[in-house]
Design a protein around this motif. Structure first.
Motif, mmCIF file in Angstrom:
data_model
loop_
_atom_site.group_PDB
_atom_site.id
_atom_site.type_symbol
_atom_site.label_atom_id
_atom_site.label_comp_id
_atom_site.label_asym_id
_atom_site.label_seq_id
_atom_site.Cartn_x
_atom_site.Cartn_y
_atom_site.Cartn_z
ATOM 1 N N PRO A 97 0.808 -1.226 0.000
ATOM 2 C CA PRO A 97 0.000 0.000 0.000
ATOM 3 C C PRO A 97 0.836 1.268 0.000
ATOM 4 O O PRO A 97 0.406 2.290 -0.514
ATOM 5 C CB PRO A 97 -0.836 -0.119 1.274
ATOM 6 C CG PRO A 97 -0.119 -1.103 2.124
ATOM 7 C CD PRO A 97 0.597 -2.028 1.190
ATOM 8 N N GLU A 98 2.049 1.205 0.552
ATOM 9 C CA GLU A 98 2.885 2.409 0.594
ATOM 10 C C GLU A 98 3.215 2.917 -0.797
ATOM 11 O O GLU A 98 3.427 4.114 -0.998
ATOM 12 C CB GLU A 98 4.171 2.156 1.401
ATOM 13 C CG GLU A 98 5.214 1.292 0.706
ATOM 14 C CD GLU A 98 4.960 -0.215 0.755
ATOM 15 O OE1 GLU A 98 5.786 -0.954 0.221
ATOM 16 O OE2 GLU A 98 3.951 -0.652 1.321
ATOM 17 N N MET A 99 3.227 2.030 -1.779
ATOM 18 C CA MET A 99 3.549 2.457 -3.142
ATOM 19 C C MET A 99 2.447 3.355 -3.705
ATOM 20 O O MET A 99 2.724 4.301 -4.421
ATOM 21 C CB MET A 99 3.772 1.242 -4.036
ATOM 22 C CG MET A 99 4.991 0.423 -3.602
ATOM 23 S SD MET A 99 5.137 -1.111 -4.512
ATOM 24 C CE MET A 99 5.987 -0.512 -5.963
ATOM 25 N N GLY A 100 1.203 3.050 -3.365
ATOM 26 C CA GLY A 100 0.102 3.855 -3.862
ATOM 27 C C GLY A 100 -0.099 5.143 -3.093
ATOM 28 O O GLY A 100 -0.311 6.198 -3.678
ATOM 29 N N ILE A 101 0.019 5.080 -1.771
ATOM 30 C CA ILE A 101 -0.286 6.272 -0.992
ATOM 31 C C ILE A 101 0.823 7.311 -1.045
ATOM 32 O O ILE A 101 0.548 8.492 -0.868
ATOM 33 C CB ILE A 101 -0.678 5.930 0.453
ATOM 34 C CG1 ILE A 101 0.438 5.229 1.195
ATOM 35 C CG2 ILE A 101 -1.923 5.092 0.492
ATOM 36 C CD1 ILE A 101 0.113 4.949 2.650
ATOM 37 N N THR A 102 2.042 6.900 -1.317
ATOM 38 C CA THR A 102 3.099 7.907 -1.450
ATOM 39 C C THR A 102 2.884 8.763 -2.692
ATOM 40 O O THR A 102 3.324 9.906 -2.735
ATOM 41 C CB THR A 102 4.503 7.263 -1.497
ATOM 42 O OG1 THR A 102 4.550 6.316 -2.558
ATOM 43 C CG2 THR A 102 4.845 6.600 -0.192
ATOM 44 N N LYS A 103 2.176 8.235 -3.679
ATOM 45 C CA LYS A 103 1.897 9.004 -4.900
ATOM 46 C C LYS A 103 0.962 10.178 -4.637
ATOM 47 O O LYS A 103 0.941 11.130 -5.390
ATOM 48 C CB LYS A 103 1.333 8.099 -5.989
ATOM 49 C CG LYS A 103 2.358 7.119 -6.521
ATOM 50 C CD LYS A 103 1.808 6.369 -7.716
ATOM 51 C CE LYS A 103 2.768 5.352 -8.231
ATOM 52 N NZ LYS A 103 3.929 5.880 -8.891
ATOM 53 N N VAL A 104 0.160 10.112 -3.562
ATOM 54 C CA VAL A 104 -0.735 11.225 -3.249
ATOM 55 C C VAL A 104 -0.146 12.133 -2.181
ATOM 56 O O VAL A 104 -0.795 13.057 -1.722
ATOM 57 C CB VAL A 104 -2.146 10.735 -2.826
ATOM 58 C CG1 VAL A 104 -2.820 9.996 -3.955
ATOM 59 C CG2 VAL A 104 -2.097 9.909 -1.564
ATOM 60 N N GLY A 105 1.083 11.852 -1.762
ATOM 61 C CA GLY A 105 1.765 12.746 -0.840
ATOM 62 C C GLY A 105 1.786 12.307 0.605
ATOM 63 O O GLY A 105 2.212 13.063 1.474
ATOM 64 N N LEU A 106 1.343 11.124 0.897
ATOM 65 C CA LEU A 106 1.360 10.625 2.265
ATOM 66 C C LEU A 106 2.618 9.795 2.465
ATOM 67 O O LEU A 106 2.862 8.829 1.755
ATOM 68 C CB LEU A 106 0.125 9.772 2.539
ATOM 69 C CG LEU A 106 0.087 9.014 3.875
ATOM 70 C CD1 LEU A 106 0.234 9.963 5.055
ATOM 71 C CD2 LEU A 106 -1.193 8.235 3.991
ATOM 72 N N ASP A 107 3.420 10.178 3.434
ATOM 73 C CA ASP A 107 4.673 9.475 3.700
ATOM 74 C C ASP A 107 4.489 8.544 4.887
ATOM 75 O O ASP A 107 4.226 8.999 6.006
ATOM 76 C CB ASP A 107 5.780 10.490 3.989
ATOM 77 C CG ASP A 107 7.120 9.827 4.262
ATOM 78 O OD1 ASP A 107 7.279 8.629 3.953
ATOM 79 O OD2 ASP A 107 8.013 10.521 4.790
ATOM 80 N N ILE A 108 4.620 7.245 4.660
ATOM 81 C CA ILE A 108 4.561 6.292 5.773
ATOM 82 C C ILE A 108 5.879 5.529 5.916
ATOM 83 O O ILE A 108 5.936 4.530 6.626
ATOM 84 C CB ILE A 108 3.382 5.311 5.632
ATOM 85 C CG1 ILE A 108 3.493 4.472 4.370
ATOM 86 C CG2 ILE A 108 2.053 6.038 5.722
ATOM 87 C CD1 ILE A 108 2.572 3.275 4.355
ATOM 88 N N VAL A 109 6.918 6.019 5.264
ATOM 89 C CA VAL A 109 8.220 5.376 5.373
ATOM 90 C C VAL A 109 8.663 5.407 6.828
ATOM 91 O O VAL A 109 8.632 6.455 7.489
ATOM 92 C CB VAL A 109 9.256 6.072 4.464
ATOM 93 C CG1 VAL A 109 10.648 5.492 4.693
ATOM 94 C CG2 VAL A 109 8.846 5.940 3.009
ATOM 95 N N GLY A 110 9.033 4.265 7.366
ATOM 96 C CA GLY A 110 9.490 4.165 8.745
ATOM 97 C C GLY A 110 8.379 4.007 9.765
ATOM 98 O O GLY A 110 8.647 3.776 10.935
ATOM 99 N N VAL A 111 7.119 4.147 9.347
ATOM 100 C CA VAL A 111 6.002 3.967 10.273
ATOM 101 C C VAL A 111 5.768 2.465 10.416
ATOM 102 O O VAL A 111 5.624 1.760 9.435
ATOM 103 C CB VAL A 111 4.724 4.665 9.746
ATOM 104 C CG1 VAL A 111 3.568 4.446 10.699
ATOM 105 C CG2 VAL A 111 4.981 6.140 9.543
ATOM 106 N N GLU A 112 5.732 1.988 11.649
ATOM 107 C CA GLU A 112 5.596 0.558 11.871
ATOM 108 C C GLU A 112 4.308 0.229 12.599
ATOM 109 O O GLU A 112 3.911 0.927 13.518
ATOM 110 C CB GLU A 112 6.792 0.038 12.676
ATOM 111 C CG GLU A 112 8.097 0.128 11.921
ATOM 112 C CD GLU A 112 9.240 -0.512 12.676
ATOM 113 O OE1 GLU A 112 9.001 -1.375 13.536
ATOM 114 O OE2 GLU A 112 10.387 -0.127 12.395
ATOM 115 N N GLY A 113 3.652 -0.829 12.153
ATOM 116 C CA GLY A 113 2.441 -1.318 12.796
ATOM 117 C C GLY A 113 1.188 -0.729 12.187
ATOM 118 O O GLY A 113 1.164 0.423 11.754
ATOM 119 N N LYS A 114 0.155 -1.539 12.191
ATOM 120 C CA LYS A 114 -1.096 -1.117 11.550
ATOM 121 C C LYS A 114 -1.742 0.071 12.241
ATOM 122 O O LYS A 114 -2.306 0.936 11.598
ATOM 123 C CB LYS A 114 -2.061 -2.292 11.435
ATOM 124 C CG LYS A 114 -2.594 -2.808 12.736
ATOM 125 C CD LYS A 114 -3.532 -3.968 12.527
ATOM 126 C CE LYS A 114 -4.082 -4.548 13.777
ATOM 127 N NZ LYS A 114 -3.403 -4.397 15.007
#
Length: 151
Positions: A97-114
């Motif tokens: 999912p990180e591949m899709g949401i980073t395209k809209v500007g949401l950064d979840i790199v390094g965020v761990e856990g649901k």
């Protein structure tokens, strides 16, 4: 030629295969029949056929249109491929999912856990009106995972 299912993958086999269970009409008609397109078997001796019959989660017959009719019963669902192609394959049930949401500007790199990811997505949606139409599916998936995890 027949085919069988093993470990979630479909494999084509000749009638002489030592591994294939013999299938019989005495065990019941097919649940599904696929025909009307290019059906690739992955069997080098018989790479394409005209029709496939499936009962339960097993392929019980692959071959000609003339012979497939014997497998059709009153409850068999017949799918016309309309010239399309049917082939064996693997279904991979994971996502990135990180591949899709980073395209809209949401950064979840390094965020761990649901929980942390869900909180980050919810904050982004609140801070960016209209973004929910892009992230709503992800929020739904994460909320469902949370429900399943918490039983």
């Amino acid at each position: 030629m027949r085919a069988f299912s093993a470990s979630g993958a479909l494999f084509a086999a000749s009638p002489q295969s030592l591994f294939a269970k013999p299938f019989s009409l005495a065990d019941g008609k097919a649940d599904w029949i696929y025909r009307g397109g290019l059906i690739y078997t992955a069997d080098l001796t018989n790479p394409t056929v005209e029709a496939v019959a499936i009962r339960g989660n097993q392929i019980v017959y692959v071959g000609s249109l003339a012979e497939i009719s014997a497998w059709q019963g009153p409850r068999t669902r017949v799918i016309n491929l309309e010239g399309g192609m049917l082939m064996p394959g693997f279904v991979d049930a994971h996502a990135h999912p990180e591949m899709g949401i980073t395209k809209v500007g949401l950064d979840i790199v390094g965020v761990e856990g649901k929980d942390a990811i869900l909180a980050r997505v919810q904050k982004y949606v609140a801070d960016n009106p209209g973004s929910h139409r892009y992230l709503g599916v992800l929020v739904g998936i994460l909320e469902r995972l949370n429900q399943l995890a918490n039983g």
